[in-house]
Each structure stands twice: as C-alpha cells, then as structure tokens.
Write a protein that holds these residues in place. Structure first.
Motif, PDB file in Angstrom:
ATOM      1  N   MET A   1       0.856  -1.169   0.000  1.00  0.00           N
ATOM      2  CA  MET A   1       0.000   0.000   0.000  1.00  0.00           C
ATOM      3  C   MET A   1       0.896   1.224   0.000  1.00  0.00           C
ATOM      4  O   MET A   1       1.749   1.373   0.861  1.00  0.00           O
ATOM      5  CB  MET A   1      -0.895  -0.047   1.245  1.00  0.00           C
ATOM      6  CG  MET A   1      -1.529   1.279   1.611  1.00  0.00           C
ATOM      7  SD  MET A   1      -2.650   1.188   3.013  1.00  0.00           S
ATOM      8  CE  MET A   1      -1.547   0.993   4.384  1.00  0.00           C
ATOM      9  N   GLY A   2       0.708   2.124  -0.964  1.00  0.00           N
ATOM     10  CA  GLY A   2       1.435   3.378  -0.980  1.00  0.00           C
ATOM     11  C   GLY A   2       0.778   4.351  -0.025  1.00  0.00           C
ATOM     12  O   GLY A   2      -0.380   4.725  -0.204  1.00  0.00           O
ATOM     13  N   THR A   3       1.494   4.736   1.004  1.00  0.00           N
ATOM     14  CA  THR A   3       0.969   5.659   2.011  1.00  0.00           C
ATOM     15  C   THR A   3       1.894   6.855   2.096  1.00  0.00           C
ATOM     16  O   THR A   3       3.106   6.696   2.196  1.00  0.00           O
ATOM     17  CB  THR A   3       0.884   4.956   3.391  1.00  0.00           C
ATOM     18  OG1 THR A   3       0.021   3.827   3.261  1.00  0.00           O
ATOM     19  CG2 THR A   3       0.351   5.885   4.459  1.00  0.00           C
ATOM     20  N   TRP A   4       1.342   8.048   2.069  1.00  0.00           N
ATOM     21  CA  TRP A   4       2.173   9.242   2.113  1.00  0.00           C
ATOM     22  C   TRP A   4       1.942  10.101   3.341  1.00  0.00           C
ATOM     23  O   TRP A   4       2.699  11.021   3.607  1.00  0.00           O
ATOM     24  CB  TRP A   4       2.014  10.075   0.841  1.00  0.00           C
ATOM     25  CG  TRP A   4       0.596  10.329   0.450  1.00  0.00           C
ATOM     26  CD1 TRP A   4      -0.197  11.360   0.867  1.00  0.00           C
ATOM     27  CD2 TRP A   4      -0.190   9.543  -0.431  1.00  0.00           C
ATOM     28  NE1 TRP A   4      -1.442  11.245   0.296  1.00  0.00           N
ATOM     29  CE2 TRP A   4      -1.461  10.139  -0.511  1.00  0.00           C
ATOM     30  CE3 TRP A   4       0.044   8.377  -1.171  1.00  0.00           C
ATOM     31  CZ2 TRP A   4      -2.494   9.623  -1.295  1.00  0.00           C
ATOM     32  CZ3 TRP A   4      -0.985   7.880  -1.932  1.00  0.00           C
ATOM     33  CH2 TRP A   4      -2.227   8.497  -1.995  1.00  0.00           C
ATOM     34  N   ASP A   5       0.897   9.808   4.127  1.00  0.00           N
ATOM     35  CA  ASP A   5       0.648  10.550   5.360  1.00  0.00           C
ATOM     36  C   ASP A   5      -0.350   9.759   6.194  1.00  0.00           C
ATOM     37  O   ASP A   5      -0.793   8.695   5.779  1.00  0.00           O
ATOM     38  CB  ASP A   5       0.128  11.953   5.041  1.00  0.00           C
ATOM     39  CG  ASP A   5       0.453  12.979   6.126  1.00  0.00           C
ATOM     40  OD1 ASP A   5       0.870  12.581   7.231  1.00  0.00           O
ATOM     41  OD2 ASP A   5       0.303  14.184   5.859  1.00  0.00           O
ATOM     42  N   ILE A   6      -0.731  10.295   7.357  1.00  0.00           N
ATOM     43  CA  ILE A   6      -1.602   9.553   8.264  1.00  0.00           C
ATOM     44  C   ILE A   6      -3.083   9.830   8.057  1.00  0.00           C
ATOM     45  O   ILE A   6      -3.917   9.227   8.708  1.00  0.00           O
ATOM     46  CB  ILE A   6      -1.258   9.840   9.740  1.00  0.00           C
ATOM     47  CG1 ILE A   6      -1.482  11.305  10.056  1.00  0.00           C
ATOM     48  CG2 ILE A   6       0.136   9.378  10.079  1.00  0.00           C
ATOM     49  CD1 ILE A   6      -1.618  11.588  11.516  1.00  0.00           C
ATOM     50  N   GLY A   7      -3.448  10.739   7.163  1.00  0.00           N
ATOM     51  CA  GLY A   7      -4.853  11.063   6.932  1.00  0.00           C
ATOM     52  C   GLY A   7      -5.641   9.853   6.464  1.00  0.00           C
ATOM     53  O   GLY A   7      -5.095   8.895   5.919  1.00  0.00           O
ATOM     54  N   HIS A   8      -6.936   9.925   6.652  1.00  0.00           N
ATOM     55  CA  HIS A   8      -7.809   8.790   6.345  1.00  0.00           C
ATOM     56  C   HIS A   8      -7.840   8.446   4.857  1.00  0.00           C
ATOM     57  O   HIS A   8      -8.221   7.337   4.487  1.00  0.00           O
ATOM     58  CB  HIS A   8      -9.216   9.066   6.847  1.00  0.00           C
ATOM     59  CG  HIS A   8      -9.262   9.475   8.280  1.00  0.00           C
ATOM     60  ND1 HIS A   8      -8.670   8.741   9.288  1.00  0.00           N
ATOM     61  CD2 HIS A   8      -9.782  10.568   8.884  1.00  0.00           C
ATOM     62  CE1 HIS A   8      -8.850   9.356  10.446  1.00  0.00           C
ATOM     63  NE2 HIS A   8      -9.518  10.471  10.225  1.00  0.00           N
ATOM     64  N   PHE A   9      -7.431   9.380   4.005  1.00  0.00           N
ATOM     65  CA  PHE A   9      -7.409   9.143   2.560  1.00  0.00           C
ATOM     66  C   PHE A   9      -6.007   9.256   1.974  1.00  0.00           C
ATOM     67  O   PHE A   9      -5.845   9.297   0.763  1.00  0.00           O
ATOM     68  CB  PHE A   9      -8.343  10.142   1.856  1.00  0.00           C
ATOM     69  CG  PHE A   9      -9.792   9.881   2.136  1.00  0.00           C
ATOM     70  CD1 PHE A   9     -10.525   9.026   1.336  1.00  0.00           C
ATOM     71  CD2 PHE A   9     -10.421  10.471   3.221  1.00  0.00           C
ATOM     72  CE1 PHE A   9     -11.859   8.772   1.598  1.00  0.00           C
ATOM     73  CE2 PHE A   9     -11.755  10.226   3.494  1.00  0.00           C
ATOM     74  CZ  PHE A   9     -12.474   9.366   2.680  1.00  0.00           C
ATOM     75  N   ASP A  10      -4.996   9.281   2.833  1.00  0.00           N
ATOM     76  CA  ASP A  10      -3.619   9.506   2.376  1.00  0.00           C
ATOM     77  C   ASP A  10      -2.887   8.219   2.019  1.00  0.00           C
ATOM     78  O   ASP A  10      -1.761   7.981   2.449  1.00  0.00           O
ATOM     79  CB  ASP A  10      -2.835  10.285   3.435  1.00  0.00           C
ATOM     80  CG  ASP A  10      -3.320  11.707   3.585  1.00  0.00           C
ATOM     81  OD1 ASP A  10      -4.043  12.195   2.693  1.00  0.00           O
ATOM     82  OD2 ASP A  10      -2.984  12.345   4.594  1.00  0.00           O
ATOM     83  N   TYR A  50      -6.336  -3.869   3.372  1.00  0.00           N
ATOM     84  CA  TYR A  50      -7.211  -3.351   2.322  1.00  0.00           C
ATOM     85  C   TYR A  50      -8.600  -3.063   2.881  1.00  0.00           C
ATOM     86  O   TYR A  50      -9.146  -1.968   2.700  1.00  0.00           O
ATOM     87  CB  TYR A  50      -7.258  -4.391   1.194  1.00  0.00           C
ATOM     88  CG  TYR A  50      -8.127  -4.046   0.027  1.00  0.00           C
ATOM     89  CD1 TYR A  50      -7.636  -3.271  -1.019  1.00  0.00           C
ATOM     90  CD2 TYR A  50      -9.429  -4.510  -0.049  1.00  0.00           C
ATOM     91  CE1 TYR A  50      -8.429  -2.957  -2.116  1.00  0.00           C
ATOM     92  CE2 TYR A  50     -10.233  -4.201  -1.145  1.00  0.00           C
ATOM     93  CZ  TYR A  50      -9.726  -3.431  -2.166  1.00  0.00           C
ATOM     94  OH  TYR A  50     -10.512  -3.116  -3.234  1.00  0.00           O
ATOM     95  N   GLU A  51      -9.181  -4.037   3.562  1.00  0.00           N
ATOM     96  CA  GLU A  51     -10.513  -3.853   4.153  1.00  0.00           C
ATOM     97  C   GLU A  51     -10.486  -2.815   5.263  1.00  0.00           C
ATOM     98  O   GLU A  51     -11.422  -2.042   5.435  1.00  0.00           O
ATOM     99  CB  GLU A  51     -11.056  -5.191   4.664  1.00  0.00           C
ATOM    100  CG  GLU A  51     -11.410  -6.130   3.543  1.00  0.00           C
ATOM    101  CD  GLU A  51     -11.824  -7.504   4.030  1.00  0.00           C
ATOM    102  OE1 GLU A  51     -11.428  -7.901   5.150  1.00  0.00           O
ATOM    103  OE2 GLU A  51     -12.539  -8.187   3.291  1.00  0.00           O
ATOM    104  N   GLY A  52      -9.401  -2.785   6.028  1.00  0.00           N
ATOM    105  CA  GLY A  52      -9.270  -1.800   7.090  1.00  0.00           C
ATOM    106  C   GLY A  52      -9.215  -0.380   6.557  1.00  0.00           C
ATOM    107  O   GLY A  52      -9.863   0.526   7.090  1.00  0.00           O
TER     108      GLY A  52
END
Length: 145
Positions: A1-10, A50-52
C-alpha cells in the motif's frame, strides 16, 4: 500500500475507494460505504489492511455528516457528492473502527510498526468520538451540610 501521510485518505487504497465511489451512481454510494463498514465490522478472521483502509475511509465519510464532523476536503477523497447517509451507519462505523484498531488487524499492526502509529490511532479515536460522542459527565449534586 502506498501511504504518504496519516490522513484517512492519504494512501492508494483509500484513494481507489474514493474513485469507486465517484464512478458509482449517486444512489449506489451509500451502499458502497455500508458494505465497506460491514466487511470490517463483521470480519471473523484476520482483517487485512485493504478492508481496514476502506473501513476507515468510509467511517470518515460518515463522520463528516455528523455534528462536529470534519468535511473530507482532501484531493484523495471523493470528488462527487456523497448522499445524506443513514444515521444508523454511525454505529456500524464505530464497530468497524473498533475492529480496525483491534488485535487481529493488519492495518493496526502496520501503523503500530511505524513512527506514526500513535498519531494514526489518535486520528481514529477522533473519528470515533464524532461518530459516538461520549455524553457529558453529570456533575455530582451539591449536598448542604
């Protein structure tokens, strides 16, 4: 999973969820949000990331419509309008978030292994508080002596 920040859509997965909502007819969007919450809340086995992620994004959309909720304004959230969501989704969103931060959750494990785990959990608690606010504590009555 590409994650760039802690936001719910980041992250890529939440952005893809937003894209799926945008691609759906307006009348289908509430059902997609409900389904994402149900998959997490009703999971009996290990909850994959993914589901989380979908559940957190869906809960953020429900919380945005609650009193005190923060609108989803990130570029990675849905571009198309989210219809008025049924109030009963709030309880389902709380159950989904509780499952996401629980012991059998890959998303929680991944965040807990990072330097931002505590901050991510704080964001989840804030969402939960909007969805199910803690009632104010009644003060004890004064007793005259």
């Amino acid at each position: 999973m590409g994650t760039w920040d802690i936001g719910h859509f980041d992250n890529d997965t939440a952005a893809d969820f937003s894209g799926a909502l945008d691609d759906a007819a307006l009348a289908e969007r509430a059902g997609l949000i409900r389904a994402a919450l149900e998959r997490a809340a009703e999971a009996v086995a290990y909850l994959d990331d993914y589901e989380g992620v979908h559940a957190v994004a869906a809960a953020a959309l429900v919380a945005a419509q609650c009193p005190g909720g923060v609108p989803v304004t990130t570029a990675y959230g849905p571009d198309e309008p989210v219809p008025a969501l049924p109030v009963e989704l709030r309880e389902l969103a709380v159950a989904a978030l509780d499952r996401v931060v629980g012991e059998e959750s890959e998303l929680a494990e991944l965040w807990d292994e990072s330097e931002s785990g505590a901050e991510w959990r704080r964001g989840i608690r804030e969402l939960r508080e909007v969805l199910a606010p803690t009632p104010p504590r009644a003060e004890e009555p004064l007793v005259e002596l």
